[in-house]
Design an enzyme around this catalytic site. Structure first.
Site, PDB file in Angstrom:
ATOM      1  CG  ASN A 165      18.389  11.927  22.861  1.00  0.00           C
ATOM      2  OD1 ASN A 165      19.233  12.396  22.122  1.00  0.00           O
ATOM      3  ND2 ASN A 165      18.413  10.668  23.237  1.00  0.00           N
TER       4      ASN A 165
ATOM      5  CB  CYS B 172      18.410   7.241  15.003  1.00  0.00           C
ATOM      6  SG  CYS B 172      19.737   6.145  14.517  1.00  0.00           S
TER       7      CYS B 172
ATOM      8  CG  HIS C  26      15.866   8.559  20.893  1.00  0.00           C
ATOM      9  ND1 HIS C  26      16.144   9.548  19.991  1.00  0.00           N
ATOM     10  CD2 HIS C  26      17.065   8.033  21.244  1.00  0.00           C
ATOM     11  CE1 HIS C  26      17.455   9.626  19.784  1.00  0.00           C
ATOM     12  NE2 HIS C  26      18.049   8.703  20.538  1.00  0.00           N
TER      13      HIS C  26
HETATM   14  P1  HMG Z   1      32.134   1.504   6.231  1.00  0.00           P
HETATM   15  O1  HMG Z   1      31.661   2.011   4.915  1.00  0.00           O
HETATM   16  O2  HMG Z   1      31.920   0.070   6.553  1.00  0.00           O
HETATM   17  O3  HMG Z   1      33.660   1.895   6.540  1.00  0.00           O
HETATM   18  O4  HMG Z   1      31.447   2.378   7.362  1.00  0.00           O
HETATM   19  P2  HMG Z   1      34.998   1.692   5.791  1.00  0.00           P
HETATM   20  O5  HMG Z   1      36.025   1.525   6.862  1.00  0.00           O
HETATM   21  O6  HMG Z   1      34.866   0.639   4.724  1.00  0.00           O
HETATM   22  O7  HMG Z   1      35.221   3.118   5.092  1.00  0.00           O
HETATM   23  C1  HMG Z   1      34.406   3.598   4.045  1.00  0.00           C
HETATM   24  C2  HMG Z   1      34.730   5.065   3.804  1.00  0.00           C
HETATM   25  O8  HMG Z   1      34.396   5.835   4.964  1.00  0.00           O
HETATM   26  C3  HMG Z   1      36.201   5.332   3.539  1.00  0.00           C
HETATM   27  O9  HMG Z   1      36.263   6.464   2.667  1.00  0.00           O
HETATM   28  C4  HMG Z   1      36.732   5.741   4.884  1.00  0.00           C
HETATM   29  O10 HMG Z   1      37.884   6.525   4.817  1.00  0.00           O
HETATM   30  C5  HMG Z   1      35.572   6.513   5.433  1.00  0.00           C
HETATM   31  P3  HMG Z   1      36.538   6.307   1.106  1.00  0.00           P
HETATM   32  O11 HMG Z   1      37.887   5.639   1.036  1.00  0.00           O
HETATM   33  O12 HMG Z   1      35.413   5.427   0.563  1.00  0.00           O
HETATM   34  O13 HMG Z   1      36.493   7.711   0.597  1.00  0.00           O
HETATM   35  N1  HMG Z   1      35.558   6.497   6.913  1.00  0.00           N
HETATM   36  C6  HMG Z   1      35.498   7.602   7.674  1.00  0.00           C
HETATM   37  N2  HMG Z   1      35.469   8.907   7.380  1.00  0.00           N
HETATM   38  C7  HMG Z   1      35.440   9.779   8.409  1.00  0.00           C
HETATM   39  N3  HMG Z   1      35.425   9.396   9.717  1.00  0.00           N
HETATM   40  C8  HMG Z   1      35.438   8.082  10.043  1.00  0.00           C
HETATM   41  C9  HMG Z   1      35.498   7.139   9.002  1.00  0.00           C
HETATM   42  N4  HMG Z   1      35.525   5.800   8.988  1.00  0.00           N
HETATM   43  C10 HMG Z   1      35.564   5.413   7.710  1.00  0.00           C
HETATM   44  N5  HMG Z   1      35.411   7.722  11.330  1.00  0.00           N
HETATM   45  C11 HMG Z   1      31.417   3.411   9.517  1.00  0.00           C
HETATM   46  C12 HMG Z   1      31.674   2.142   8.724  1.00  0.00           C
HETATM   47  C13 HMG Z   1      31.366   3.028  10.983  1.00  0.00           C
HETATM   48  C14 HMG Z   1      32.523   4.406   9.261  1.00  0.00           C
HETATM   49  C15 HMG Z   1      30.070   4.007   9.032  1.00  0.00           C
HETATM   50  O14 HMG Z   1      29.108   3.008   9.105  1.00  0.00           O
HETATM   51  C16 HMG Z   1      29.622   5.178   9.863  1.00  0.00           C
HETATM   52  O15 HMG Z   1      30.227   6.247   9.830  1.00  0.00           O
HETATM   53  N6  HMG Z   1      28.541   5.003  10.609  1.00  0.00           N
HETATM   54  C17 HMG Z   1      28.072   6.056  11.513  1.00  0.00           C
HETATM   55  C18 HMG Z   1      26.626   5.899  11.738  1.00  0.00           C
HETATM   56  C19 HMG Z   1      26.167   6.960  12.699  1.00  0.00           C
HETATM   57  O16 HMG Z   1      26.813   7.963  12.949  1.00  0.00           O
HETATM   58  N7  HMG Z   1      24.960   6.722  13.258  1.00  0.00           N
HETATM   59  C20 HMG Z   1      24.373   7.640  14.189  1.00  0.00           C
HETATM   60  C21 HMG Z   1      25.063   7.662  15.514  1.00  0.00           C
HETATM   61  S1  HMG Z   1      24.643   6.296  16.566  1.00  0.00           S
HETATM   62  C22 HMG Z   1      23.181   6.781  17.312  1.00  0.00           C
HETATM   63  O17 HMG Z   1      22.613   7.786  16.957  1.00  0.00           O
HETATM   64  C23 HMG Z   1      22.669   5.990  18.489  1.00  0.00           C
HETATM   65  C24 HMG Z   1      22.931   6.669  19.829  1.00  0.00           C
HETATM   66  O18 HMG Z   1      22.352   7.956  19.861  1.00  0.00           O
HETATM   67  C25 HMG Z   1      22.340   5.832  20.963  1.00  0.00           C
HETATM   68  C26 HMG Z   1      20.875   5.450  20.712  1.00  0.00           C
HETATM   69  O19 HMG Z   1      20.019   6.319  20.534  1.00  0.00           O
HETATM   70  O20 HMG Z   1      20.647   4.233  20.697  1.00  0.00           O
HETATM   71  C27 HMG Z   1      24.429   6.827  20.106  1.00  0.00           C
HETATM   72 MG    MG Z   2      20.294   8.403  20.313  1.00  0.00          MG
END
Ligand code: HMG
Ligand code: MG
Length: 302
Positions: free
Chosen positions: A250, A241, A210
């Site tokens: 990025n 992010c 980034h």
């Molecule tokens: P949580 O709240 O701990 O999960 O989140 P949970 O399992 O307790 O589920 C809570 C609710 O989320 C439930 O719904 C699940 O069904 C739903 P409810 O019953 O409350 O209605 N759920 C989902 N829904 C859709 N798709 C799913 C999913 N999983 C659970 N896959 C979780 C844990 C990982 C899901 C959450 O923290 C999350 O989605 N985090 C994503 C964060 C994210 O996307 N960050 C940005 C990307 S990473 C990044 O940018 C870095 C990178 O670019 C590299 C870099 O730059 O370093 C890659």
């Molecule tokens: Mg990234």
């Protein structure tokens, strides 16, 4: 000094670029048009969506519609992030051929980003890897905060190497090393890559810089000198992010392509087509490209 003959560019704008877009949701049709334009420009690897919780990242809530809506082009890999089995099942249902799991080298960031410890995230990925393998889906791995963390500050390169190795041993075909908040400098990047390379061959590593502090191109050049040949970048420098406040997108794809062209390194991507795509998507979002090269060259007037 030896630089790679060719570089594989992994385009991030539809995912890392748009996940943090403030305000109204970017229309699904706009995302699809972006992805198709990127493929037409010659991109072979596009991170198109993210099957994460829509409550955590609303902009990625239409991942299934995006993945099923794109006109897929032969020879192009359209991948998506999947943090858990639920995400992977949705990705498989949307006919995704490659996914990515993401861990962090910082405990605090792991909690903020995916709501669990690093160890818990790695455990969570085990069934994801097994199911992906059964479905014939390739898995890439990310390590975030490899050059610094918004909550913990400096990160020990050995810690990065440990997490990268764990993902690699789980079966990720490639590990992308993320300077999530763009704080790295070239010497730091080299030291980190040396530490990771003691565990994983260089040709299975990618860099994901980034550009918050304007160091991404310098870091990239240092990484190329180390033997890196896979580079993540985002058209127009789109992105940020959601769990790293103030982090910018990025490194801009246009700037990477200009650097690589100047070094005589082949990518097969049409720089002017990417510049035009950057002008188009940023106009859709109500601004102008963050790429210096795009600003200097301007859009084509055909
Ligand atoms: P949580 O709240 O701990 O999960 O989140 P949970 O399992 O307790 O589920 C809570 C609710 O989320 C439930 O719904 C699940 O069904 C739903 P409810 O019953 O409350 O209605 N759920 C989902 N829904 C859709 N798709 C799913 C999913 N999983 C659970 N896959 C979780 C844990 C990982 C899901 C959450 O923290 C999350 O989605 N985090 C994503 C964060 C994210 O996307 N960050 C940005 C990307 S990473 C990044 O940018 C870095 C990178 O670019 C590299 C870099 O730059 O370093 C890659
Ligand atoms: Mg990234």
């Amino acid at each position: 000094m030896s630089l790679p003959d060719s570089v594989r560019l992994f385009e991030m704008s539809p995912r890392d670029g748009l996940q943090n877009e403030p305000g109204t949701l970017v229309p699904t049709a706009t995302k699809i048009a972006l992805i198709e334009r990127l493929a037409d420009a010659g991109m072979t690897h596009i991170e198109a969506a993210s099957f994460v919780s829509p409550r955590w990242v609303p902009q990625m809530g239409d991942a299934s519609d995006v993945m099923t809506g794109i006109q897929r082009k032969e020879g192009v890999t359209y991948s998506a992030l999947t943090p858990n089995l639920k995400g992977l099942e949705s990705a498989i249902a949307a006919r995704v051929e490659e996914v990515a799991v993401f861990a962090a080298a910082s405990e605090a960031f792991s909690h903020k980003n995916i709501n669990c410890t690093i160890a818990q995230s790695l455990e969570r990925f085990e069934p994801v890897m097994a199911r992906a393998s059964e479905a014939g889906v390739r898995v890439r791995g990310y390590v975030s905060c490899v050059l610094g963390c918004p909550y913990e500050g400096d990160i020990d390169p050995e810690r990065v190497a440990e997490v990268a190795k764990a993902l690699w041993e789980l079966g990720c075909y490639e590990i992308s090393l993320g300077d999530t908040i763009g704080v790295g400098t070239p010497l730091k990047a080299k030291r980190m890559l040396d530490a990771v390379n003691r565990q994983i061959p260089m040709n299975q590593l990618a860099v994901h810089f980034h550009d918050t502090y304007g160091q991404a191109i310098a870091n990239l050049y240092a990484a190329l000198e180390e033997g890196i040949s896979v580079v993540d970048a985002s058209t127009a420098g789109l992105g940020g992010c959601p769990y790293a406040q103030g982090a910018s997108g990025n490194v801009a794809t246009e700037d990477v392509l200009y650097l690589l062209e100047g070094l005589g390194i082949n990518t097969g991507i049409d720089l002017q087509a990417v510049i035009d795509t950057g002008y188009w998507i940023t106009a859709e979002l109500g601004r102008t490209p963050g790429s210096r090269v795009a600003q200097a060259k301007g859009r084509s007037h055909t």
